[in-house]
Design an enzyme around this catalytic site. Sequence first.
Site, PDB file in Angstrom:
ATOM      1  N   PRO A 469      45.259   7.308  31.032  1.00 43.88           N
ATOM      2  CA  PRO A 469      44.598   7.058  32.332  1.00 43.88           C
ATOM      3  C   PRO A 469      44.265   8.404  32.987  1.00 43.88           C
ATOM      4  CG  PRO A 469      46.950   6.658  32.518  1.00 43.88           C
ATOM      5  CD  PRO A 469      46.696   6.963  31.076  1.00 43.88           C
ATOM      6  N   ASP A 645      46.517  13.550  33.337  1.00 45.65           N
ATOM      7  CA  ASP A 645      47.098  12.248  33.006  1.00 45.65           C
ATOM      8  C   ASP A 645      47.769  11.704  34.271  1.00 45.65           C
ATOM      9  OD1 ASP A 645      48.621  10.096  32.086  1.00 45.65           O
ATOM     10  OD2 ASP A 645      49.137  11.067  30.192  1.00 45.65           O
ATOM     11  N   HIS A 646      47.208  10.632  34.796  1.00 46.69           N
ATOM     12  CA  HIS A 646      47.688  10.118  36.083  1.00 46.69           C
ATOM     13  C   HIS A 646      49.095   9.525  35.984  1.00 46.69           C
ATOM     14  CE1 HIS A 646      47.362   9.280  40.176  1.00 46.69           C
ATOM     15  NE2 HIS A 646      46.222   8.596  40.231  1.00 46.69           N
ATOM     16  N   ARG A 647      49.576   9.257  34.793  1.00 45.07           N
ATOM     17  CA  ARG A 647      50.939   8.754  34.642  1.00 45.07           C
ATOM     18  C   ARG A 647      51.963   9.839  34.972  1.00 45.07           C
ATOM     19  NH1 ARG A 647      50.586   6.852  28.512  1.00 45.07           N
ATOM     20  NH2 ARG A 647      49.651   8.945  28.472  1.00 45.07           N
TER      21      ARG A 647
END
Length: 673
Positions: A469, A645-647
């Site tokens: 994501p 990486d939005h995680r």
Amino acid sequence: MQIKTPDIGVDKATVAEILVKVGDTVDVDDSLVLLESDKASVEVPSTSAGVVKSILVNLGDNVTEGVALVELESEDASSAATEVQQADASEKTSENTPTSLPDQEIMQELTSHQPHQAANSTQASKAASSSSIVEVQVPDIGVEKALVGEILVQVGDVIDVDQSIVVVESDKATVEVPSSVSGIVESIEVHEGDTVKEGVVLIKVKVAGGTQADTVVETPKVENVPAAATKSEPVAEAAPAQSGAIEISVPDLGVDKATVAEILVKVGDTVEADQSIIVVESDKATVEVPSSTAGVIKVIHVELGQKVSEGIALVTIEGKAQADAAPVAAKAEAPKAAVTKAETAPAAPSAQAAATTDNADKLTKEQNAANSKVYAGPAVRKLARELGVILSEVKASGSHARVMKEDLKAYVKTRLTTSQPAPVAAAAVQAAGLPKLPDFSAFGGTEEKAMTRLQQVSVPQLSLNNFIPQVTQFDAADITELEAWRGELKGNFKKEGISLTILAFIAKALAHLLKEEPYFAGHLADDQKSVLLRNEIHMGIAVATPDGLTVPVLRNPDQKSVKQIAVELGELSKKAREKKLSPKDLQGANFTITSLGSIGGTAFTPLVNWPQVAILGISPATMQPVWNGESFDPRLMLPLSLSYDHRVINGADAARFTHKLTKLLADIRTLLL
């Protein structure tokens, strides 16, 4: 014999303590001298048993590898001297003291043989007994000194004449030393890793008495060793008179098969030994195959794109005979030519496995300095430089954590053959989820054009981005002052052959910032419940080549100056364009920079390169009007695109990260605070 300073892994050391004195009797492995450097203290052991004849160094002396420390007199020599002295005393006594007739006959017999005893030391007296101990020594192997790489026998083994007993290696060759006698191995006088030279005792052999003992007495004589070694000289002399066709085959590349990517020669070309002739590629590495001999290319057996494996003939060379005469003469000499294996070693496939790249040094000065701190021999260090291996990463199997050549080969083979199963599996899942292409025949048809090997290898890696994501944060840095300073510096840099680009400053600023913001250089754990924070910064630098995009790694930019970074960026770019990158050059990055340079564009969204969690894209800088509160000033603005990486990274953290980076680039002096 002299006991010399071995390779202790540093350039020089200080004599801190002398552990013996003149007249002491020492055994093999008894410590003689304690050496100290700023990194370690090392006790130098004796490689032979004997009596300390003289001490050649003093406390506080600085010594280097090969410096003589102690001179020993072997036990055999000592006992021989004692016997001669006793014989002299007995002779003098016989002149002044009346003796019985049998005693006189014995003394006359002793006197008549005394010169022979003095010449042959104790070996003549031993030959008269039922068995004798014979020393097998290092012959003339063509180099001043060498390292014991492998011991091929054990105490108690029964060996024959010409059976190989020890492998010694220098930075030029590996040689198997044959036994000059047959018998039972009584003792082994050296250890793996010892430095030896001509005349050093390797093993002691118990041989049968009688005729055999008389024969072997002559073999270990010092004057006979060069004669035995010169059996290889006719080989060198005969070489120019011979010529023949030699096939150069694919060496052991560490993979099952590879593709011929480039043919560097053509029929009729004259090549030198070790000159690269073919470039082969696998999905893990690109390797240049060198010629094992000098000569003229007669036939090329492969074509571009052909799949090859170990043993397949690449080219046939009409040799100048220097390379192929040695094997022919070796067959004629049979077992006695064991010492000459150094001549034929370059033609062996096992040696070619170590020579899959050219002789160029593939390590930086810093990496070479790090390698010098690791305990390894000169041949291993040379091979590590050629292969671009950092020795501290190699698991050592030798005594005292010494890195052996086999350790190095195993490490390289592991790196070449170890793939990343997760990317391949994930890519397969992704490909399986796509429908087949429609039929375009009704719309003018198609023409199939093969992708480059680099593009094909990149597909699985790029496909992983579909599972990340990803978000991109855009910003712009005012580099007006930075560019002006770079303009002042680049003239002097250019005189030194260094290209000073804005990328060197960005890499330095980023390295500083990643120390403050470690999550941007981390990795999402497999269980997706934690983040793995890295202890070092290794920065991937995307480089465009004719075959596609490749990402070599800049090591520890946080520990280097802008000048050092500029030099290494130039070296990495050159190696990438010339297909000289090793697998090591492409591994271990935890952040990536990709720059469009002056190609064009205003902004873009770079793809996060798994397993990393962030990548910085740089677009061309442009002059823009910037409001200063009263008016517009012309400022040079550099567009930045941070994908993450939005995680792992929140949007607010990403915005703060790019803002800090713009401040650093606007005033690079803040790096000093």
